[in-house]
Each structure stands twice: as C-alpha cells, then as structure tokens.
Design an enzyme around this catalytic site. Structure first.
Site, short mmCIF file in Angstrom:
data_model
loop_
_atom_site.label_atom_id
_atom_site.label_comp_id
_atom_site.label_asym_id
_atom_site.label_seq_id
_atom_site.Cartn_x
_atom_site.Cartn_y
_atom_site.Cartn_z
CD GLN A 152 62.35 93.67 125.90
OE1 GLN A 152 61.38 93.56 126.53
NE2 GLN A 152 63.44 92.78 125.78
CD GLU A 156 37.72 101.66 101.76
OE1 GLU A 156 38.23 101.43 102.80
OE2 GLU A 156 38.31 102.63 101.24
CB THR A 158 36.05 114.79 93.22
OG1 THR A 158 37.12 114.13 93.26
CG2 THR A 158 35.39 114.59 94.43
CD GLU A 159 30.53 116.75 88.82
OE1 GLU A 159 29.49 116.32 88.96
OE2 GLU A 159 30.99 116.95 87.50
NE ARG A 201 60.67 114.21 127.33
CZ ARG A 201 60.39 115.28 127.92
NH1 ARG A 201 61.24 116.21 127.86
NH2 ARG A 201 59.34 115.33 128.74
N PRO A 252 48.47 104.61 86.94
CG PRO A 252 48.83 102.75 85.76
CD PRO A 252 48.06 103.78 85.63
CD GLU A 311 45.67 110.08 90.59
OE1 GLU A 311 45.06 110.59 91.49
OE2 GLU A 311 45.34 109.94 89.30
#
Length: 382
Positions: free
Chosen positions: A284, A372, A129-130, A273, A245, A247
């Site tokens: 519920q 995307e 990436t740049e 809690r 794939p 990665e």
C-alpha cells in the site's frame, strides 16, 4: 491502466520530431554517457552531429541558419535528454546564447554567429557568475575598457556551463564601473586562438558529471569593438533580464521531464523487485507514494504547458516564469527523493538512473537564479 502525461501542445509534426530527437539522444548521447561522465564533457563531435541533424537552435529563423520552429521543438529536445538523466549537452545555455543574438544583436552579428551556433561549429556559453559575486550580477568586477577599436578585458568567471567546450561566449562585463546596472554590457567573445583567454579547471561537481562546468580567465584579452552585443554600451543588464523568462522555462521543462523519467523508472522497478514474497508495487505504501508522485507530475504538467503556451504567444512574463522555475525545481527534488526511497539501497547506486537524477536535481534550485531570488521576484508582484 498506465497513467499518461500528455502535452497539450503536441501534434503530429511534434510527435515525428520527437521520434527523430529520441533516436539521436539514444544513439549519440546515451550510448556515450558513461564515457562523458568520466571525462567531464561530451566532446565536440556530438554537438556537430546535433547540428547536422537540425537539432540545435530549432526555434531560430531559417534565415539565420536555424530550424525555423518554435519553443515546442526546444522543449522536446530538453525533455528527451532530461527524462533519461542525460545532462552532458547543455542545450539550454546554447539556445539562450542564440536568443541573446537574435533578440539583441546587430544584423551583422546575427548573420555571422547564428548559423555557426545552429550547425554546432560553435558551442555557446554565458559567462556571468564571478567568484564572490554569486547571484549579485551588479557586483561583478570583470572590466572591459575601450582602447581604440578594441575592448581590453580583465577578470574571471566561474561555474560556467559549456565553458570547457565553448567556442562562443556571451561575456558579461562592466564597461562603466561608476554605474550599476547601466554600466553593464555583453561582449561576444570567440575563444579560438584568443590571446589572454584561459580555461581553468573543469569543476568537480556533485552532479551533472557529464557536463563541462569551468572557470574562465581573461588577462588583457582584446575583443573587437563590433563584438559589443547590440552595438550600444550599458544594455547588458536589460538584455539579460529580458531573456530570463525563456531561460527559467527551460528549467521548468527539464524538471517535469526528469520527474516523468524517474517515475517511469520507479514503476518498472517496483513491479519487478520483490520483498516478502511479493512485488514491492503491491504494498500500500508503494501504491500511495506513486499516486502522490503521479499527481504532482500531472499538476506540474498543466502549469508548465500553460507557460509554454504563453511563451509561444510571446506573453510569458518574468513573474510567471519564476513561478515555473520555483515550483518545478522544488517538486523535482521531492519526487526524485521519493523515487530513490522506493528503490531502496539500489537507489543509492550510480548505475541506477534515479541515483544520478537525485544529485543532478539539486542544482535546479540554484542556477537560473536561486529559488530565494525567485521568491523575491514573485513577492514584488504581490
């Protein structure tokens, strides 16, 4: 009865390996996580210790110094880190660097670098990436010009995971700017005492606080010609695409493990809690939300395990891996958000695991190719 999220690929040997990994993670990573979050990196010692224990490059053949295992061993390491919310050791990038060498490197490159990655002597990073380019790898400007026996490299990279600690960088460059994808190559750059190479600031991220993410600068950096990955120019884009794939499956694996960790932490919290005189777990809404979360994890586990089985057979394709990355990272965001809600105000405190998981999860929909882009890849197969 407690719901179990069983792995279809686990056997007795994997269970024993998981025990060893869990001990290392708890003793060497988790114990020092707060210090790593403050420093912005885990330091080199933990990488060396992981190498000594055989926990790096576990799916690389023993002939090259690796563990001789398979993707299941890598998955175990990623799961044990992710379910504890430990992000400082980016072992996925390190393993991808090793696979670039294994799948595309010359024999000399494999023998020279893979054992050093497996031992932890070198921490691996990938510089794609740049500034201004983002996901558009074809729009990169970092240039490598051949001059005699060396390439002269000029350019800048940003958002580089492991960039601060990296001893070995897979540097994506343009060797022929007149070409698009065919003008892209990958150089193997060893950073120690490298003239013209500079690590910029460690970036201040919303999440992944323990993981070093840096800017890198190359000013007339000389890289020997024999450090061209595979020895042939113009293969960089193909080399990157062929390992996607692998990665993207890592992202799916870590997403599911994070969901499991958040779920377990939340179940423990709501049982302990109390509100209005009874445990939160008895309401519920709490029970229904936990039922929805558990179901999402079980559904995701079935799909991710199927992808792991395909990876083990060498059959995992880019479209399926993109689906795994897309679905799992989106589900991770939904699940961790619900867990924060069940924690109430405590879920907003960084001392609690779910709070850290919440901010860490957001990047999953961005790196490895934005979601995307995943939709674009998947839609082309329709």
């Amino acid at each position: 009865m407690t719901i179990e999220f069983k792995r279809s690929w686990a056997d007795e040997d994997i269970a024993l390996f998981r025990d060893n990994v869990a001990r290392f993670v708890e003793n060497e990573v988790q114990r020092h996580d707060e210090a790593a979050r403050k420093a912005g990196n885990v330091g080199l010692d933990v990488w060396r210790k992981a190498g000594e224990l055989g926990l790096l490059c576990t799916d690389i053949p023993e002939a090259y110094g690796g563990g001789g295992g398979d993707f299941r061993h890598e998955a175990v390491i990623h799961e044990e880190l992710a379910r504890r919310g430990l992000t400082g050791m980016n072992t996925s990038v390190h393993s991808i660097v090793a696979h670039y060498l294994l799948n595309h490197g010359t024999e000399a490159q494999k023998r020279h670098y893979l054992p050093r990655l497996a031992s932890g002597e070198l921490v691996g990073a990938i510089a794609m990436t740049e500034p201004g380019a983002g996901s558009d790898l074809q729009g990169m400007r970092t240039r490598a010009e051949l001059s005699g026996d060396h390439y002269v490299v000029n350019g800048a990279k940003t958002f580089i995971s492991n960039g601060f600690l990296a001893g070995l960088i897979m540097l994506v460059v343009k060797t022929d700017p007149g070409q698009r994808s065919r003008g892209t190559s990958i150089l193997i750059v060893e950073t120690k005492d490298l003239a013209g190479f500079r690590v910029g600031r460690v970036l201040d991220k919303m999440g992944l606080k323990a993981q070093d993410t840096s800017e890198l600068f190359f000013d007339d950096v000389q890289v020997p010609r024999d450090r061209l990955l595979g020895g042939v120019e113009g293969q960089g884009f193909y080399q990157m695409m062929s390992d996607l794939p692998y990665e993207r499956l890592f992202i799916g694996v870590t997403a599911l493990a994070c969901m499991e960790g958040a779920y377990a932490s939340t179940v423990a919290h709501v049982r302990d809690r109390k509100a209005f005189g009874r445990a939160i777990a008895e309401f519920q809404n709490t029970k229904f939300k936990l039922a929805e979360i558990a179901t999402q994890i079980q559904v995701g586990r079935a799909f991710i395990d199927q992808c792991i089985a395909q990876q083990l057979r060498g059959e995992l394709d880019t479209v399926t891996a993109s689906m795994a990355k897309l679905w799992a990272s989106e589900a991770q965001g939904r699940v961790v958000d619900e867990c924060v809600q069940l924690f109430g105000g405590y879920g907003y405190m960084n001392e609690y695991l779910v709070a850290r998981m919440y901010t860490d999860a957001r990047i999953q929909r961005i790196f490895g190719g934005t979601n995307e882009i995943m939709k674009e890849v998947i839609s082309r197969a329709i």
